[in-house]
Scaffold this motif. Structure first.
Motif, PDB file in Angstrom:
ATOM      1  N   THR A  19       0.832  -1.206   0.000  1.00 27.32           N
ATOM      2  CA  THR A  19       0.000   0.000   0.000  1.00 27.32           C
ATOM      3  C   THR A  19       0.865   1.254   0.000  1.00 27.32           C
ATOM      4  O   THR A  19       0.589   2.215  -0.729  1.00 27.32           O
ATOM      5  CB  THR A  19      -0.926   0.018   1.227  1.00 27.32           C
ATOM      6  N   HIS A  20       1.935   1.252   0.783  1.00 29.30           N
ATOM      7  CA  HIS A  20       2.823   2.415   0.827  1.00 29.30           C
ATOM      8  C   HIS A  20       3.629   2.555  -0.470  1.00 29.30           C
ATOM      9  O   HIS A  20       3.923   3.685  -0.895  1.00 29.30           O
ATOM     10  CB  HIS A  20       3.740   2.324   2.037  1.00 29.30           C
ATOM     11  N   ALA A  65       4.063   5.462  -5.908  1.00 30.38           N
ATOM     12  CA  ALA A  65       3.711   5.533  -7.334  1.00 30.38           C
ATOM     13  C   ALA A  65       2.732   6.670  -7.596  1.00 30.38           C
ATOM     14  O   ALA A  65       2.827   7.377  -8.611  1.00 30.38           O
ATOM     15  CB  ALA A  65       3.122   4.199  -7.788  1.00 30.38           C
ATOM     16  N   LEU A  66       1.788   6.870  -6.685  1.00 29.33           N
ATOM     17  CA  LEU A  66       0.827   7.956  -6.825  1.00 29.33           C
ATOM     18  C   LEU A  66       1.528   9.306  -6.769  1.00 29.33           C
ATOM     19  O   LEU A  66       1.240  10.211  -7.578  1.00 29.33           O
ATOM     20  CB  LEU A  66      -0.223   7.861  -5.717  1.00 29.33           C
ATOM     21  N   ALA A  67       2.464   9.460  -5.827  1.00 24.04           N
ATOM     22  CA  ALA A  67       3.195  10.718  -5.692  1.00 24.04           C
ATOM     23  C   ALA A  67       4.016  11.020  -6.947  1.00 24.04           C
ATOM     24  O   ALA A  67       4.028  12.160  -7.443  1.00 24.04           O
ATOM     25  CB  ALA A  67       4.104  10.669  -4.466  1.00 24.04           C
ATOM     26  N   VAL A  68       4.701  10.007  -7.470  1.00 23.65           N
ATOM     27  CA  VAL A  68       5.510  10.197  -8.683  1.00 23.65           C
ATOM     28  C   VAL A  68       4.611  10.574  -9.862  1.00 23.65           C
ATOM     29  O   VAL A  68       4.952  11.455 -10.671  1.00 23.65           O
ATOM     30  CB  VAL A  68       6.322   8.929  -8.987  1.00 23.65           C
ATOM     31  N   LEU A  76      -1.043  -1.537  -9.405  1.00 23.75           N
ATOM     32  CA  LEU A  76      -0.878  -1.750  -7.964  1.00 23.75           C
ATOM     33  C   LEU A  76      -2.207  -1.637  -7.230  1.00 23.75           C
ATOM     34  O   LEU A  76      -2.516  -2.456  -6.347  1.00 23.75           O
ATOM     35  CB  LEU A  76       0.123  -0.733  -7.404  1.00 23.75           C
ATOM     36  N   VAL A  77      -2.993  -0.629  -7.587  1.00 24.99           N
ATOM     37  CA  VAL A  77      -4.284  -0.438  -6.928  1.00 24.99           C
ATOM     38  C   VAL A  77      -5.206  -1.611  -7.222  1.00 24.99           C
ATOM     39  O   VAL A  77      -5.927  -2.096  -6.339  1.00 24.99           O
ATOM     40  CB  VAL A  77      -4.930   0.892  -7.374  1.00 24.99           C
ATOM     41  N   LEU A  78      -5.189  -2.091  -8.453  1.00 24.95           N
ATOM     42  CA  LEU A  78      -6.012  -3.245  -8.808  1.00 24.95           C
ATOM     43  C   LEU A  78      -5.590  -4.482  -8.021  1.00 24.95           C
ATOM     44  O   LEU A  78      -6.436  -5.243  -7.525  1.00 24.95           O
ATOM     45  CB  LEU A  78      -5.917  -3.508 -10.314  1.00 24.95           C
ATOM     46  N   VAL A 111      -7.670   5.081   2.498  1.00 30.57           N
ATOM     47  CA  VAL A 111      -7.243   3.679   2.470  1.00 30.57           C
ATOM     48  C   VAL A 111      -6.142   3.436   3.497  1.00 30.57           C
ATOM     49  O   VAL A 111      -6.191   2.474   4.281  1.00 30.57           O
ATOM     50  CB  VAL A 111      -6.759   3.287   1.056  1.00 30.57           C
ATOM     51  N   VAL A 112      -5.140   4.312   3.514  1.00 27.51           N
ATOM     52  CA  VAL A 112      -4.026   4.153   4.451  1.00 27.51           C
ATOM     53  C   VAL A 112      -4.517   4.192   5.897  1.00 27.51           C
ATOM     54  O   VAL A 112      -4.055   3.412   6.743  1.00 27.51           O
ATOM     55  CB  VAL A 112      -2.967   5.256   4.208  1.00 27.51           C
TER      56      VAL A 112
END
Length: 370
Positions: A242-243, A248-251, A295-297, A358-359
């Motif tokens: 998850t982290h 990946a989201l931040a990038v 990753l989310v999937l 989610v986190v």
């Protein structure tokens, strides 16, 4: 959150109930939702400023022009109205954030804590006025200095408030972070105008706004949860993955900001871009986006298979990411129309907020055993 009480924590760490009128609980929930919505809306209005070329619709700050607080339609035209409208929205966001702070302090700690915060506010306003009065005759930027002094006063009030609050410091801290962020955003917005829409500052301005959306989302989650010690509610590998997804989201967001800053929507026709090739950046931006979607999937399928607590919010996140990918592909093929770019910007903030939720669901409250 209970209808008639606000949960707090005793000195032994056990949950207790501090009676408060039900009205305060309902008002706090309403303001918390308004804070989240306003932080999201201001990303849309800020995007409208940039995408319509209205970034310098008001040529000065904090006044719209050196002679006028408000735009003059015959001079600035529609661009001035759009830019000034976004400034007004900043005021709305600030008022709501301040109301959340004051109501949280009153609900959790009572009138004494509220009065202390108001004294800090008065002191900050007086200090800012003194700083302005000193800086103005010296012909140095008086408004940014005054706002910087006010920001320092808000930070000092936040530190004192968090240290002296007996319970629910998570709510107090998140509320203060939002207010500090709004004041800082006002300062950054002024610097953005004064520097002629420097693309790096514009990008930082957007990223900071997105983070505030995440903070207000975190406040909502914690507001509806009971306090107390928390423990991991998912397997270790799932928490790590998850982290990694967050990275990946931040990038993806960072490269999206760079891509927009290098493309045709820089806020004004005469503003210099980053100097990067927007076409290449668009492809680079898509790579972590596809990794993020995968990753989310993976997390979503795993969470539902194992019946993990974040599974429902992961489903929301995977839908948000898929829509975001679809809008991204659509806007690239259509030549980056402003409306689609604006939708893409707002969806990015909502995706980040959902990831934050989610986190926060990776842990659960420890239930005391008899």
């Amino acid at each position: 959150m209970p209808e008639t009480t606000i949960p707090t924590t005793s000195t032994e760490g056990q949950a207790i109930e501090a009676p408060r009128p039900a009205l305060w609980g309902r008002a706090l929930r309403m303001l918390a939702w308004l804070s989240f919505l306003s932080e999201t809306i201001i990303i849309g209005t800020g995007g409208a400023v940039r995408l319509t070329g209205s970034g310098l619709g008001c040529s000065d700050w904090p006044l719209c022009t050196p002679e006028s607080l408000v735009p003059i339609l015959e001079v600035q035209g529609i661009h001035g109205l759009i830019e000034f409208g976004n400034r007004l929205m900043t005021g709305v966001v600030g008022i709501i954030a301040l109301a959340v702070v004051l109501l949280v302090l009153h609900t959790i700690s009572g009138r004494r804590s509220l009065i202390r915060a108001l004294w800090f506010a008065l002191g900050g306003i007086v200090a800012a006025a003194v700083a302005f009065a000193i800086a103005a005759p010296l012909h140095i930027p008086a408004s940014p200095i005054a706002l910087g002094v006010l920001l320092l006063a808000v930070i000092a009030a936040a530190v004192h408030s968090v240290r002296t609050t007996p319970a629910r410091r998570d709510l107090v801290l998140l509320a203060w972070i939002t207010l500090i962020g709004v004041v800082a955003q006002a300062l950054v917005g002024g610097i953005t105008v004064l520097t002629g829409l420097n693309p790096l500052i514009v990008g930082f301005h957007y990223t900071s706004s997105l983070l505030l959306v995440c903070v207000t989302a975190a406040f909502l989650v914690r507001l509806y949860e009971a306090p107390g010690p928390r423990e991991r509610a998912v397997p270790r590998w799932f928490a790590i993955l998850t982290h990694v997804t967050g990275l990946a989201l931040a990038v993806t967001i960072i490269f999206g900001v760079l891509t927009t800053g290098s493309g045709p929507h820089s806020g004004d026709a005469d503003v210099l871009r980053h100097g990067f090739d927007a076409t290449i950046l668009a492809h680079v931006h898509s790579w972590p986006g596809y990794i993020l979607a995968a990753l989310v999937l993976t997390l979503t399928v795993s969470a539902w298979a194992l019946r993990l607590p974040p599974r429902r919010w992961l489903l929301v996140l995977v839908l948000a990411i898929l829509v975001q990918v679809g809008v991204g592909i659509w806007q690239a093929r259509e030549g980056l129309p402003p409306l689609l770019v604006g939708i893409h910007m707002v969806l990015a903030s909502l995706s980040a907020a959902t990831y934050t939720v989610v986190v926060l669901h990776l842990k659960r409250r420890v239930v005391a055993k008899d």
